[in-house]
Design an enzyme around this catalytic site. Structure first.
Site, PDB file in Angstrom:
ATOM      1  N   GLY A   1     -34.675  34.260  12.557  1.00  0.00           N
ATOM      2  CA  GLY A   1     -35.880  33.616  12.839  1.00  0.00           C
ATOM      3  C   GLY A   1     -36.346  33.325  10.994  1.00  0.00           C
TER       4      GLY A   1
ATOM      5  CB  SER B   1     -28.941  28.466  15.874  1.00  0.00           C
ATOM      6  OG  SER B   1     -29.106  27.383  15.024  1.00  0.00           O
TER       7      SER B   1
ATOM      8  CD  GLU C   1     -28.112  30.646   7.500  1.00  0.00           C
ATOM      9  OE1 GLU C   1     -28.272  29.729   8.357  1.00  0.00           O
ATOM     10  OE2 GLU C   1     -28.878  31.056   6.504  1.00  0.00           O
TER      11      GLU C   1
END
Length: 394
Positions: free
Chosen positions: A133, A167, A249
């Site tokens: 988030g 996602s 990420e």
């Protein structure tokens, strides 16, 4: 040391040959073959379930995590050997998750012992699936402008707001979420929360992409209660955790540029266009483009291996994940452009069984998001220019 590694390599090879089901030694045909784990995950086959269970039992879903947190306790060199032997046998990755690639490293770095013991083993066993988030309707590239609030209610926070481009939010069990706990400062007023997606007040809405499907969702929080012991790191210091996680990420997204499973570009193009009299691809222009792509792909693979070695040793430049993310995503986009070029007009077909319901075209369209997710390519280039090349601003 070299002799010990070779002994370990033989042991790994023997174990994989004995325990990896034959079905798990074939290339993945689609995302349905990916094992994401989670409370509601449905296995595609008994072999997929078996492969996850035996690898998790050995700690090899996260081979370099400590054993007390569900990992294999392998050294970086041993973890590389395992990866090499899995690739040599064609073994599928037993478990993919944002818990492994993003949250796990952040928990290991910033989590309390109680948080590590609570969350890491469940990630390693594929029991809990996580989503991220971060982005909001008015906080994308300028993420620190986020407005989702967490109001202090004594023993818990009350979270209100919205996230976007989350996602797999509709399939995730838990979320790691950036929230604002102090409105008097921008980056210094952000905290990093962990909470269950089944908490009262959490809802999701899928976002449909041009490809006809999407992993993305809008995620809404309406008076969601989050206990204070589910803050990762210090209150109002979530930006530090967020930046650390973003590096992982971007490393994960850069992996899209690695060599794909299945037939190579050359093999695919030969199947579509055939050979000339000399046995080469019967399209000299496309042949040259594919050759250049393969050179770039091999160079990136070598660079990626070096990057991972330095990452595990804590010796990378802080901006290097941006460089890897940028080049990896551009390489993946180029791969799909070439696949479309080799397929010609047939590759544009959208719905037939022969095209796998437009698999090539839909995948090509999906890659357009690669240069946006995890930080836009323009932002990555700015970081590279400023932090690595040290170019002047203005």
């Amino acid at each position: 040391m070299a002799d010990e590694l070779e002994t370990f390599r033989r042991e790994v090879r023997d174990w994989l040959e004995a325990n990896c089901p034959s079905e798990m030694r074939t290339p993945m045909r689609s995302e349905k073959d990916v094992c994401w784990g989670g409370r509601n995950f449905t296995f595609a086959s008994d072999a997929q379930k078996q492969w996850l269970e035996v690898m998790a039992q050995r700690g090899w879903t996260v081979p370099d995590w400590p054993k007390e947190y569900g990992g294999g306790g392998l050294s970086p060199a041993e973890a590389k050997v395992l990866k090499q032997e899995m690739a040599a046998l064609g073994c599928r990755v037993p478990l993919q998750s944002f818990g492994i690639s993003m949250l796990g490293p952040a928990l290991l770095e910033y989590g309390t012992e109680e948080q590590k013991l609570e969350h890491l083993p469940k990630i390693a066993r594929g029991e809990i699936r996580w989503c991220q988030g971060y982005s909001e309707p008015n906080a994308g590239s300028d993420l620190a402008s986020l407005a989702t609030s967490a109001e202090d209610k004594g023993d818990h926070f009350l979270v209100n707001g919205q996230k976007v481009w989350t996602s797999y939010a509709d399939q995730a069990d838990w979320i790691f979420c950036l929230v604002r706990t102090d409105t008097s400062q921008k980056q210094g007023g952000i905290s990093f929360l962990l909470f269950d997606m089944e908490s009262e007040g959490v809802s999701t809405k899928p976002i449909l992409l041009i490809s006809g499907s999407s992993p993305f969702c809008e995620t809404f929080f309406d008076d969601v209660k989050v206990p204070k012991d589910q803050v990762l790191g210090e209150i109002n210091q979530g930006w530090t955790v967020a930046k650390y996680l973003l590096g992982h990420e971007r490393e994960m997204i850069s992996g899209m540029g690695g060599r794909a499973q299945g037939p190579s570009l050359s093999e695919y193009a030969l199947g579509k266009l055939g050979r000339d009299e000399q046995g080469r691809l019967d399209d000299p222009v496309l042949r040259a483009r594919i050759a250049m792509f393969e050179v770039r792909s091999h160079a990136f693979a070598a660079m990626s291996e070096r990057f991972m070695d330095r990452l595990k040793a804590g010796r990378i430049h802080p901006a290097q994940p941006s460089m890897m993310k940028y080049y990896g995503t551009e390489l993946n986009k180029d791969r799909h452009e070439l696949l479309m070029a080799a397929g010609g007009s047939d590759a544009l077909e959208w719905e037939s069984e022969s095209s796998g319901e437009g698999k090539a075209a839909r995948a090509w369209l999906r890659t357009k998001a690669n240069s946006i997710e995890g930080g836009t390519s323009e932002i990555q280039l700015n970081i590279i220019a400023k932090r690595i090349l040290e170019l002047p601003e203005g």
